[in-house]
Design a protein around this motif. Structure first.
Motif, PDB file in Angstrom:
ATOM      1  N   ALA A  53       0.729  -1.261   0.099  1.00  0.00           N
ATOM      2  CA  ALA A  53      -0.105   0.178   0.165  1.00  0.00           C
ATOM      3  C   ALA A  53       1.201   1.258   0.074  1.00  0.00           C
ATOM      4  N   GLU A  54       1.815   1.221   0.887  1.00  0.00           N
ATOM      5  CA  GLU A  54       2.645   2.117   0.880  1.00  0.00           C
ATOM      6  C   GLU A  54       3.722   2.561  -0.403  1.00  0.00           C
ATOM      7  N   ALA A  55       4.043   0.866  -1.005  1.00  0.00           N
ATOM      8  CA  ALA A  55       5.059   1.677  -2.271  1.00  0.00           C
ATOM      9  C   ALA A  55       3.444   1.815  -3.362  1.00  0.00           C
ATOM     10  N   VAL A  56       2.261   1.611  -3.347  1.00  0.00           N
ATOM     11  CA  VAL A  56       1.551   2.118  -4.564  1.00  0.00           C
ATOM     12  C   VAL A  56       1.053   4.047  -3.648  1.00  0.00           C
ATOM     13  N   LYS A  57       1.258   4.544  -2.611  1.00  0.00           N
ATOM     14  CA  LYS A  57       0.565   5.551  -2.811  1.00  0.00           C
ATOM     15  C   LYS A  57       1.933   5.961  -3.200  1.00  0.00           C
ATOM     16  N   GLN A  58       3.167   6.010  -3.417  1.00  0.00           N
ATOM     17  CA  GLN A  58       4.230   6.688  -2.857  1.00  0.00           C
ATOM     18  C   GLN A  58       4.311   6.475  -4.406  1.00  0.00           C
ATOM     19  N   GLY A  59       3.727   5.597  -5.293  1.00  0.00           N
ATOM     20  CA  GLY A  59       4.132   5.868  -6.602  1.00  0.00           C
ATOM     21  C   GLY A  59       5.450   4.826  -7.073  1.00  0.00           C
ATOM     22  N   TYR A  60       5.657   3.600  -6.113  1.00  0.00           N
ATOM     23  CA  TYR A  60       7.168   3.342  -6.409  1.00  0.00           C
ATOM     24  C   TYR A  60       6.788   1.775  -6.992  1.00  0.00           C
ATOM     25  N   ILE A  61       6.125   1.383  -7.426  1.00  0.00           N
ATOM     26  CA  ILE A  61       4.749   0.233  -8.272  1.00  0.00           C
ATOM     27  C   ILE A  61       3.415   0.400  -8.392  1.00  0.00           C
ATOM     28  N   ASN A  62       2.994   0.053  -9.555  1.00  0.00           N
ATOM     29  CA  ASN A  62       1.864   0.309  -9.578  1.00  0.00           C
ATOM     30  C   ASN A  62       1.379  -1.101  -9.886  1.00  0.00           C
ATOM     31  N   GLY A  63       0.176  -1.430 -10.427  1.00  0.00           N
ATOM     32  CA  GLY A  63      -0.576  -2.101 -11.306  1.00  0.00           C
ATOM     33  C   GLY A  63      -0.552  -2.553 -12.583  1.00  0.00           C
ATOM     34  N   TYR A  64      -0.922  -3.628 -13.236  1.00  0.00           N
ATOM     35  CA  TYR A  64      -1.141  -3.489 -14.515  1.00  0.00           C
ATOM     36  C   TYR A  64      -2.508  -2.874 -14.983  1.00  0.00           C
ATOM     37  N   THR A  65      -2.505  -2.735 -16.217  1.00  0.00           N
ATOM     38  CA  THR A  65      -3.789  -1.897 -17.066  1.00  0.00           C
ATOM     39  C   THR A  65      -5.352  -2.770 -16.730  1.00  0.00           C
ATOM     40  N   ASN A  66      -5.471  -4.151 -16.622  1.00  0.00           N
ATOM     41  CA  ASN A  66      -6.346  -4.995 -16.419  1.00  0.00           C
ATOM     42  C   ASN A  66      -7.356  -4.991 -15.356  1.00  0.00           C
ATOM     43  N   GLY A  67      -6.406  -3.894 -13.817  1.00  0.00           N
ATOM     44  CA  GLY A  67      -6.565  -4.000 -13.025  1.00  0.00           C
ATOM     45  C   GLY A  67      -6.360  -4.697 -11.718  1.00  0.00           C
ATOM     46  N   THR A  68      -4.796  -5.070 -12.095  1.00  0.00           N
ATOM     47  CA  THR A  68      -4.619  -6.606 -11.038  1.00  0.00           C
ATOM     48  C   THR A  68      -3.515  -5.877 -10.309  1.00  0.00           C
TER      49      THR A  68
END
Length: 253
Positions: A53-68
């Protein structure tokens, strides 16, 4: 698991986010609702949720275009490069250099110092990480930090530094030394391993180290400072020297 290191095993996306988060020694603060965007969020392991959650919030890692998110998916070389770049931000790695605001990259928020050096007149939008690689070398800072200061090595002089949170932790057995001087104001300092904290020649309006949390196994803290609240969460030792004063001491260990 099963007491195996598995050095040739693969690394999953959730493992990478957890390893890098723990390496930086911060406490994740992102709301887990940040994971609601992923259709496979239920597949995340409990140990990794706060770090992902922290990595996603900070933009260090993202999900994929299909929502996973694919928490158990293995990392590509490009994905780990993006994560490392995000976590490290600007890397200051030339011994003895004097760095300034002009040194900092505009497309990242964090700054990582891995050698003895000086960083002055800089405004850091994310975290400032002083790594174990500094060893017992000298680092001098005159900066404003919006995120956390993480001190894992060195003799660090904070000369006119402002930050709400600082973490001091060196798992290799060295004892970081941090001196607050000039117009330095640190809101809360969390000490996870043995350390020395000193206030010296503070400006009349400076707060220095305000509140301290000792939150590690058998922490030995040498303190020469006037602080407000000290909370000891585990068994530990505080050696007061000089003109130390503590307004409130809570000993839970």
């Amino acid at each position: 698991g099963n007491n195996r290191r598995a050095p040739e095993g693969t690394l999953t996306r959730e493992q990478a986010a957890t390893i890098l988060g723990r390496l930086h020694k911060y406490t994740p603060t992102a709301d887990l609702s940040a994971l609601d965007m992923f259709s496979d969020r239920a597949k995340l392991s409990d140990y990794s949720k706060s770090y992902v959650a922290e990595a996603v919030k900070q933009g260090y890692i993202n999900g994929y275009t299909n929502g996973t998110f694919k928490p158990q998916g293995t990392l590509s070389r490009g994905e780990i490069a993006k994560m490392l770049y995000g976590y490290m931000g600007t890397s200051l790695n030339k011994n003895g250099n004097v760095y300034s605001q002009a040194t900092l990259k505009s497309d990242t928020k964090n700054v990582t110092i891995s050698v003895p050096c000086t960083l002055a007149d800089a405004d850091i939008k994310g975290n400032l990480y002083i790594t174990e690689g500094v060893l017992a070398g000298n680092v001098t800072l005159d900066v404003t930090v919006a995120g956390d200061i993480i001190v894992s090595g060195g003799n660090v002089t904070l000369d006119g530094v402002s930050a709400l949170e600082m973490v001091v932790s060196n798992p290799t057995g060295l004892t970081p030394q941090v001196i607050a001087t000039g117009n330095t104001n640190i809101g809360t300092t969390e000490v996870k391993t043995s350390a020395t904290l000193t206030e010296s020649n503070l400006a009349a309006t400076a707060g220095g180290f305000s509140d301290l949390k000792m939150n590690g196994s058998s922490v030995s803290l040498t303190l020469d400072a006037a602080v407000w609240d000290v909370a000891n969460e585990q068994t530990g030792t505080i050696l007061t020297t000089g003109s130390t004063s503590i307004s409130t001491l809570t000993a839970n260990g």
